[in-house]
Design a protein around this motif. Sequence first.
Motif, PDB file in Angstrom:
ATOM      1  N   GLN A 102       0.884  -1.199  -0.059  1.00  0.00           N
ATOM      2  CA  GLN A 102       0.050  -0.112   0.013  1.00  0.00           C
ATOM      3  C   GLN A 102       0.782   1.214   0.052  1.00  0.00           C
ATOM      4  N   GLU A 103       2.063   1.302   0.880  1.00  0.00           N
ATOM      5  CA  GLU A 103       2.886   2.267   0.926  1.00  0.00           C
ATOM      6  C   GLU A 103       3.643   2.676  -0.517  1.00  0.00           C
ATOM      7  N   ALA A 104       3.989   1.523  -1.289  1.00  0.00           N
ATOM      8  CA  ALA A 104       4.739   1.643  -2.528  1.00  0.00           C
ATOM      9  C   ALA A 104       3.780   2.087  -3.401  1.00  0.00           C
ATOM     10  N   ASN A 105       2.384   1.499  -3.438  1.00  0.00           N
ATOM     11  CA  ASN A 105       1.450   2.125  -4.342  1.00  0.00           C
ATOM     12  C   ASN A 105       0.974   3.573  -4.193  1.00  0.00           C
ATOM     13  N   ALA A 106       1.002   3.990  -2.886  1.00  0.00           N
ATOM     14  CA  ALA A 106       0.732   5.360  -2.705  1.00  0.00           C
ATOM     15  C   ALA A 106       1.947   6.143  -3.353  1.00  0.00           C
ATOM     16  N   ILE A 107       3.073   5.937  -3.400  1.00  0.00           N
ATOM     17  CA  ILE A 107       4.176   6.540  -3.747  1.00  0.00           C
ATOM     18  C   ILE A 107       4.056   6.502  -5.439  1.00  0.00           C
ATOM     19  N   GLY A 108       3.484   5.422  -5.964  1.00  0.00           N
ATOM     20  CA  GLY A 108       3.383   5.292  -7.407  1.00  0.00           C
ATOM     21  C   GLY A 108       2.306   6.207  -7.823  1.00  0.00           C
ATOM     22  N   GLN A 109       1.221   6.370  -7.112  1.00  0.00           N
ATOM     23  CA  GLN A 109       0.164   7.460  -7.284  1.00  0.00           C
ATOM     24  C   GLN A 109       0.716   8.883  -7.183  1.00  0.00           C
ATOM     25  N   VAL A 110       1.340   9.180  -6.248  1.00  0.00           N
ATOM     26  CA  VAL A 110       1.861  10.600  -6.024  1.00  0.00           C
ATOM     27  C   VAL A 110       2.833  10.767  -7.188  1.00  0.00           C
ATOM     28  N   THR A 111       3.691  10.051  -7.661  1.00  0.00           N
ATOM     29  CA  THR A 111       4.534  10.347  -8.566  1.00  0.00           C
ATOM     30  C   THR A 111       3.616  10.425 -10.116  1.00  0.00           C
ATOM     31  N   ALA A 112       3.004   9.774 -10.113  1.00  0.00           N
ATOM     32  CA  ALA A 112       1.974   9.840 -11.393  1.00  0.00           C
ATOM     33  C   ALA A 112       1.474  11.309 -11.340  1.00  0.00           C
ATOM     34  N   GLN A 113       0.832  11.907 -10.315  1.00  0.00           N
ATOM     35  CA  GLN A 113       0.297  13.116 -10.272  1.00  0.00           C
ATOM     36  C   GLN A 113       1.396  14.187 -10.254  1.00  0.00           C
ATOM     37  N   LEU A 114       2.698  14.019  -9.887  1.00  0.00           N
ATOM     38  CA  LEU A 114       3.803  14.908 -10.128  1.00  0.00           C
ATOM     39  C   LEU A 114       4.170  14.822 -11.618  1.00  0.00           C
ATOM     40  N   ALA A 115       4.152  13.727 -12.384  1.00  0.00           N
ATOM     41  CA  ALA A 115       4.392  13.572 -13.684  1.00  0.00           C
ATOM     42  C   ALA A 115       3.442  14.499 -14.390  1.00  0.00           C
ATOM     43  N   ILE A 116       2.324  14.440 -13.986  1.00  0.00           N
ATOM     44  CA  ILE A 116       0.901  15.244 -14.861  1.00  0.00           C
ATOM     45  C   ILE A 116       1.229  16.682 -14.481  1.00  0.00           C
ATOM     46  N   ILE A 117       1.563  17.207 -13.365  1.00  0.00           N
ATOM     47  CA  ILE A 117       1.730  18.499 -13.148  1.00  0.00           C
ATOM     48  C   ILE A 117       3.054  19.094 -13.723  1.00  0.00           C
ATOM     49  N   ALA A 118       4.016  18.555 -13.599  1.00  0.00           N
ATOM     50  CA  ALA A 118       5.215  19.051 -14.054  1.00  0.00           C
ATOM     51  C   ALA A 118       5.204  19.635 -15.473  1.00  0.00           C
ATOM     52  N   PRO A 119       4.809  18.832 -16.631  1.00  0.00           N
ATOM     53  CA  PRO A 119       4.813  19.620 -18.021  1.00  0.00           C
ATOM     54  C   PRO A 119       3.969  20.827 -18.014  1.00  0.00           C
ATOM     55  N   GLN A 120       2.930  20.669 -17.057  1.00  0.00           N
ATOM     56  CA  GLN A 120       1.967  21.853 -17.125  1.00  0.00           C
ATOM     57  C   GLN A 120       2.835  23.276 -16.626  1.00  0.00           C
ATOM     58  N   LEU A 121       3.519  22.973 -15.314  1.00  0.00           N
ATOM     59  CA  LEU A 121       4.362  24.123 -15.021  1.00  0.00           C
ATOM     60  C   LEU A 121       5.358  24.822 -15.980  1.00  0.00           C
ATOM     61  N   LEU A 122       5.910  24.050 -16.948  1.00  0.00           N
ATOM     62  CA  LEU A 122       6.834  24.323 -17.887  1.00  0.00           C
ATOM     63  C   LEU A 122       6.069  25.147 -19.192  1.00  0.00           C
ATOM     64  N   GLU A 123       4.812  24.877 -19.212  1.00  0.00           N
ATOM     65  CA  GLU A 123       4.132  25.676 -20.177  1.00  0.00           C
ATOM     66  C   GLU A 123       4.246  27.138 -19.775  1.00  0.00           C
ATOM     67  N   GLY A 124       4.177  28.112 -20.602  1.00  0.00           N
ATOM     68  CA  GLY A 124       4.177  29.408 -20.472  1.00  0.00           C
ATOM     69  C   GLY A 124       2.764  30.003 -20.577  1.00  0.00           C
ATOM     70  N   THR A 125       1.821  29.379 -20.961  1.00  0.00           N
ATOM     71  CA  THR A 125       0.463  30.047 -21.499  1.00  0.00           C
ATOM     72  C   THR A 125      -0.480  29.809 -20.457  1.00  0.00           C
ATOM     73  N   MET A 126      -0.209  29.602 -19.040  1.00  0.00           N
ATOM     74  CA  MET A 126      -1.462  29.758 -18.183  1.00  0.00           C
ATOM     75  C   MET A 126      -1.360  30.722 -17.360  1.00  0.00           C
ATOM     76  N   ASP A 127      -2.468  31.300 -16.610  1.00  0.00           N
ATOM     77  CA  ASP A 127      -2.567  32.536 -16.019  1.00  0.00           C
ATOM     78  C   ASP A 127      -1.865  32.230 -14.624  1.00  0.00           C
ATOM     79  N   GLY A 128      -1.730  33.324 -13.941  1.00  0.00           N
ATOM     80  CA  GLY A 128      -0.985  33.538 -12.801  1.00  0.00           C
ATOM     81  C   GLY A 128      -1.521  32.528 -11.593  1.00  0.00           C
TER      82      GLY A 128
END
Length: 164
Positions: A102-128
């Motif tokens: 369960q702990e390892a699975n939770a880590i996998g879920q957190v990293t999946a969320q991080l992998a979704i957010i990271a590219p969005q932060l690199l985009e310069g087209t979103m508002d503040g």
Amino acid sequence: MIETVWGMTDLELRLFTAMGQLALAAAVGYVALRQWLTARQQAATAKKKLKADLFDKRMGALAEVEDAVIEMLSDKVTHERALRIQRGARKFRYLFSEPAYQEANAIGQVTAQLAIIAPQLLEGTMDGDLRQSLVIRFRQLNDALGKDLLKLHETCAAELTLQE
């Protein structure tokens, strides 16, 4: 008394025959004892080897997840690393107890969320405001990832032993 072969009486011949059978039975018993002792020793060796193999597999699975998490925390967050962590976490189901899985699975879920957010932060087209909320969420997930890794180590520590 009737003398038979080699000048022995019938009673003496029976005595030597019985002693021979007893000696043969003792020899067979000794061989059986040695086989039993050898089988016990082989079973103990097999048990130790199984425990060592399980330790190696557990350590490998933990290292796989840990290495990918450390890379993700210290370097760039990527989908490939998140997938590596999730693949490693799936191995926990068969190697560790349910809480460790369960702990390892939770880590996998957190990293999946991080992998979704990271590219969005690199985009310069979103508002503040949206960017600010993503940055806050990214930091929260990043902090949670470090804490979850520590919890995973604590959970797995009892199972990472070669002692009986």
